[in-house]
Design an enzyme around this catalytic site. Structure first.
Site, PDB file in Angstrom:
ATOM      1  N   ARG A  21       0.835  -1.208   0.000  1.00 41.25           N
ATOM      2  CA  ARG A  21       0.000   0.000   0.000  1.00 41.25           C
ATOM      3  C   ARG A  21       0.875   1.265   0.000  1.00 41.25           C
ATOM      4  O   ARG A  21       0.620   2.211  -0.756  1.00 41.25           O
ATOM      5  CB  ARG A  21      -0.902  -0.032   1.236  1.00 41.25           C
ATOM      6  CG  ARG A  21      -1.710   1.220   1.496  1.00 41.25           C
ATOM      7  CD  ARG A  21      -2.584   0.975   2.720  1.00 41.25           C
ATOM      8  NE  ARG A  21      -3.322   2.139   3.146  1.00 41.25           N
ATOM      9  CZ  ARG A  21      -2.893   3.032   4.030  1.00 41.25           C
ATOM     10  NH1 ARG A  21      -1.684   2.888   4.573  1.00 41.25           N
ATOM     11  NH2 ARG A  21      -3.642   4.043   4.379  1.00 41.25           N
ATOM     12  N   GLY A 102      13.016 -11.533   1.495  1.00 42.47           N
ATOM     13  CA  GLY A 102      14.190 -11.795   2.331  1.00 42.47           C
ATOM     14  C   GLY A 102      15.438 -11.984   1.484  1.00 42.47           C
ATOM     15  O   GLY A 102      15.512 -11.523   0.337  1.00 42.47           O
ATOM     16  N   GLY A 104      16.816 -14.514  -0.136  1.00 37.05           N
ATOM     17  CA  GLY A 104      16.716 -15.181  -1.439  1.00 37.05           C
ATOM     18  C   GLY A 104      16.245 -14.188  -2.499  1.00 37.05           C
ATOM     19  O   GLY A 104      16.768 -14.151  -3.624  1.00 37.05           O
ATOM     20  N   ASP A 128      11.216 -13.913  10.124  1.00 35.03           N
ATOM     21  CA  ASP A 128      12.395 -14.442  10.815  1.00 35.03           C
ATOM     22  C   ASP A 128      13.280 -13.380  11.482  1.00 35.03           C
ATOM     23  O   ASP A 128      14.096 -13.716  12.337  1.00 35.03           O
ATOM     24  CB  ASP A 128      13.266 -15.248   9.841  1.00 35.03           C
ATOM     25  CG  ASP A 128      12.526 -16.446   9.271  1.00 35.03           C
ATOM     26  OD1 ASP A 128      11.556 -16.898   9.907  1.00 35.03           O
ATOM     27  OD2 ASP A 128      12.911 -16.928   8.183  1.00 35.03           O
ATOM     28  N   GLU A 188      11.132 -21.195  30.720  1.00 36.98           N
ATOM     29  CA  GLU A 188      12.204 -21.598  31.627  1.00 36.98           C
ATOM     30  C   GLU A 188      13.543 -21.605  30.881  1.00 36.98           C
ATOM     31  O   GLU A 188      14.600 -21.396  31.465  1.00 36.98           O
ATOM     32  CB  GLU A 188      11.917 -22.991  32.200  1.00 36.98           C
ATOM     33  CG  GLU A 188      11.077 -22.986  33.472  1.00 36.98           C
ATOM     34  CD  GLU A 188       9.673 -22.393  33.302  1.00 36.98           C
ATOM     35  OE1 GLU A 188       9.115 -22.523  32.202  1.00 36.98           O
ATOM     36  OE2 GLU A 188       9.154 -21.793  34.263  1.00 36.98           O
ATOM     37  N   LYS A 214       8.908 -26.653  41.280  1.00 33.54           N
ATOM     38  CA  LYS A 214       8.298 -26.193  40.035  1.00 33.54           C
ATOM     39  C   LYS A 214       7.714 -27.413  39.331  1.00 33.54           C
ATOM     40  O   LYS A 214       8.434 -28.395  39.095  1.00 33.54           O
ATOM     41  CB  LYS A 214       9.387 -25.558  39.160  1.00 33.54           C
ATOM     42  CG  LYS A 214       8.870 -24.554  38.178  1.00 33.54           C
ATOM     43  CD  LYS A 214      10.029 -23.872  37.472  1.00 33.54           C
ATOM     44  CE  LYS A 214       9.946 -22.394  37.720  1.00 33.54           C
ATOM     45  NZ  LYS A 214      10.562 -21.564  36.742  1.00 33.54           N
ATOM     46  N   ILE A 255       1.030 -21.044  11.539  1.00 37.50           N
ATOM     47  CA  ILE A 255       0.151 -20.084  12.218  1.00 37.50           C
ATOM     48  C   ILE A 255       0.915 -18.772  12.454  1.00 37.50           C
ATOM     49  O   ILE A 255       0.337 -17.684  12.449  1.00 37.50           O
ATOM     50  CB  ILE A 255      -0.369 -20.688  13.545  1.00 37.50           C
ATOM     51  CG1 ILE A 255      -1.471 -19.830  14.134  1.00 37.50           C
ATOM     52  CG2 ILE A 255       0.721 -20.892  14.543  1.00 37.50           C
ATOM     53  CD1 ILE A 255      -2.149 -20.450  15.345  1.00 37.50           C
ATOM     54  N   ARG A 257       2.833 -17.284  10.510  1.00 37.51           N
ATOM     55  CA  ARG A 257       2.976 -16.457   9.297  1.00 37.51           C
ATOM     56  C   ARG A 257       1.708 -15.675   8.965  1.00 37.51           C
ATOM     57  O   ARG A 257       1.737 -14.779   8.107  1.00 37.51           O
ATOM     58  CB  ARG A 257       3.354 -17.361   8.119  1.00 37.51           C
ATOM     59  CG  ARG A 257       4.775 -17.884   8.175  1.00 37.51           C
ATOM     60  CD  ARG A 257       5.618 -17.351   7.036  1.00 37.51           C
ATOM     61  NE  ARG A 257       5.165 -17.825   5.764  1.00 37.51           N
ATOM     62  CZ  ARG A 257       5.661 -18.879   5.126  1.00 37.51           C
ATOM     63  NH1 ARG A 257       6.646 -19.580   5.665  1.00 37.51           N
ATOM     64  NH2 ARG A 257       5.200 -19.227   3.960  1.00 37.51           N
TER      65      ARG A 257
HETATM   66  O1  F6P Z   1      11.233 -17.578   6.244  1.00 36.27           O
HETATM   67  C1  F6P Z   1       9.982 -17.696   6.834  1.00 36.27           C
HETATM   68  C2  F6P Z   1       9.710 -19.122   7.219  1.00 36.27           C
HETATM   69  O2  F6P Z   1       8.421 -19.186   7.793  1.00 36.27           O
HETATM   70  C3  F6P Z   1      10.739 -19.753   8.146  1.00 36.27           C
HETATM   71  O3  F6P Z   1      10.576 -19.367   9.488  1.00 36.27           O
HETATM   72  C4  F6P Z   1      10.514 -21.223   7.895  1.00 36.27           C
HETATM   73  O4  F6P Z   1      11.681 -21.956   8.141  1.00 36.27           O
HETATM   74  C5  F6P Z   1      10.156 -21.264   6.431  1.00 36.27           C
HETATM   75  O5  F6P Z   1       9.731 -19.955   6.079  1.00 36.27           O
HETATM   76  C6  F6P Z   1       9.079 -22.233   6.058  1.00 36.27           C
HETATM   77  O6  F6P Z   1       8.944 -22.206   4.678  1.00 36.27           O
HETATM   78  P1  F6P Z   1       7.728 -22.875   3.888  1.00 36.27           P
HETATM   79  O7  F6P Z   1       6.521 -22.019   4.079  1.00 36.27           O
HETATM   80  O8  F6P Z   1       8.197 -22.882   2.478  1.00 36.27           O
HETATM   81  O9  F6P Z   1       7.516 -24.225   4.473  1.00 36.27           O
END
Ligand code: F6P
Length: 324
Positions: A21, A102, A104, A128, A188, A214, A255, A257
């Protein structure tokens, strides 16, 4: 520069829409035509490119995912794929790119510039937080809060049943999500790829906890930890403390992401989107826009790719002190 295009690439991250946006609205403000490319480099190769207007990005600042969709393109890694992508950009008259992604993504953009001279400015979009050149990446804060919400819920059931939980969080080779969510969730112990926590130390921590009555414990394990994933770590511990100790493993997975981006991520993404666009219009190329100490900065892709982003080891020390 009269025509630019924006795309999202690699793993999606909450806040990418707010970033798109900002790029689009910034372009409109500066009188530059802006195009969207769907599915990252794959869409560039296939010509899945369309003109965007201010209206195209209405009502998305609060939405997770990416309206442009995302992909990790194998074809763009080949010279033939990149040539096709260049031909498509020529067809649309696109002179510069904004890449939200990122390492890549930025590696691909660097090779593309060397071969065809199309400049790219990047915005760091990944949960990440593993990119040098910005304090935080877009999506990291939301992912931490998502992980934290899960940890809080698991804490309830762990406590009710006097159990030990190993909770695996994402991060690829980075321990940022683990450490932040672990501290906030009162873990912990936090296990991260950057610093080895031997199994003996985990056992020692658990035993000290038992000595202090604990009954439940939470160990947050970053997915890239050297001792293995959370299941493997739990198995190693179980071999040492015996199977009578009640343990469970939860892998939070994708979850982390998704979901509505936090205010922090929306603001960061807006700043970085506009910053990337204005950088490109001012002649920046092959750099990533980042925010360091609340200042907008541009870091060459070669550094974001090459240089490590160390975690603050003092925070790991703090986890140990505070879990006593
Ligand atoms: O780079 C983001 C990420 O969610 C990482 O934390 C994880 O290792 C990877 O992508 C998982 O990738 P994919 O969605 O291709 O399984």
């Amino acid at each position: 520069m009269k025509r630019v295009a924006v795309f999202t690439s690699g793993g999606d991250a909450p806040g990418m829409n707010a970033c798109i946006r900002a790029v689009v609205r910034g372009a409109v403000y500066h009188g530059v035509e802006v195009f969207g490319i769907r599915r990252g480099y794959n869409g560039m190769i296939n010509g899945d490119i369309f003109q965007m207007t201010s209206h195209s990005v209405s009502n998305i600042v609060q939405r997770g995912g990416t309206i442009l969709k995302s992909a990790r393109s194998r074809e763009f890694m080949t010279p033939e794929g990149r040539k096709k992508a260049y031909e498509q950009l020529q067809k649309f008259g696109i002179e510069g790119l904004i890449a939200i992604g990122g390492n890549g993504t930025f590696t691909g953009a660097t090779i593309f510039f060397d071969e065809f001279g199309i400049p790219t400015v990047g915005a760091p979009g990944t949960i990440d937080n593993d990119l040098y050149g910005t304090d935080h990446t877009i999506g990291f804060d939301t992912a931490v809060n998502t992980a934290l919400e899960a940890i809080d819920k698991i804490r309830d059931t762990a406590d009710s049943h006097d159990r030990i939980f190993f909770i695996e969080v994402m991060g690829r080779d980075s321990g940022y999500i683990a450490i932040q969510s672990g501290i906030a969730g009162g873990a912990e112990l936090v296990m991260v790829p950057e610093v080895l926590t031997p199994i003996s130390e985990v056992v020692e921590t658990l035993k000290q906890g038992w000595d202090r009555q604990k009954s439940s414990s939470i160990i947050v394990v970053a997915e890239g930890d050297e001792e293995g994933n959370a299941t493997e770590v739990a198995e190693k511990i179980s071999r040492q403390v015996g199977t009578e100790v009640d343990m469970r493993v939860t892998t939070l997975g994708h979850i982390q992401r998704g979901g509505i981006p936090t205010a922090y991520d929306r603001i960061l993404a807006s700043r970085l989107g506009l910053g990337a666009l204005e950088g490109l219009l001012n002649g920046q190329k092959n750099v990533m826009a980042g925010v360091v100490n609340n200042e907008l900065v541009y870091t060459p892709f070669r550094d974001t790719i090459r240089l490590p982003k160390p975690i603050n080891e003092d925070l790991l020390r703090m986890v140990k002190i505070l879990s006593v």
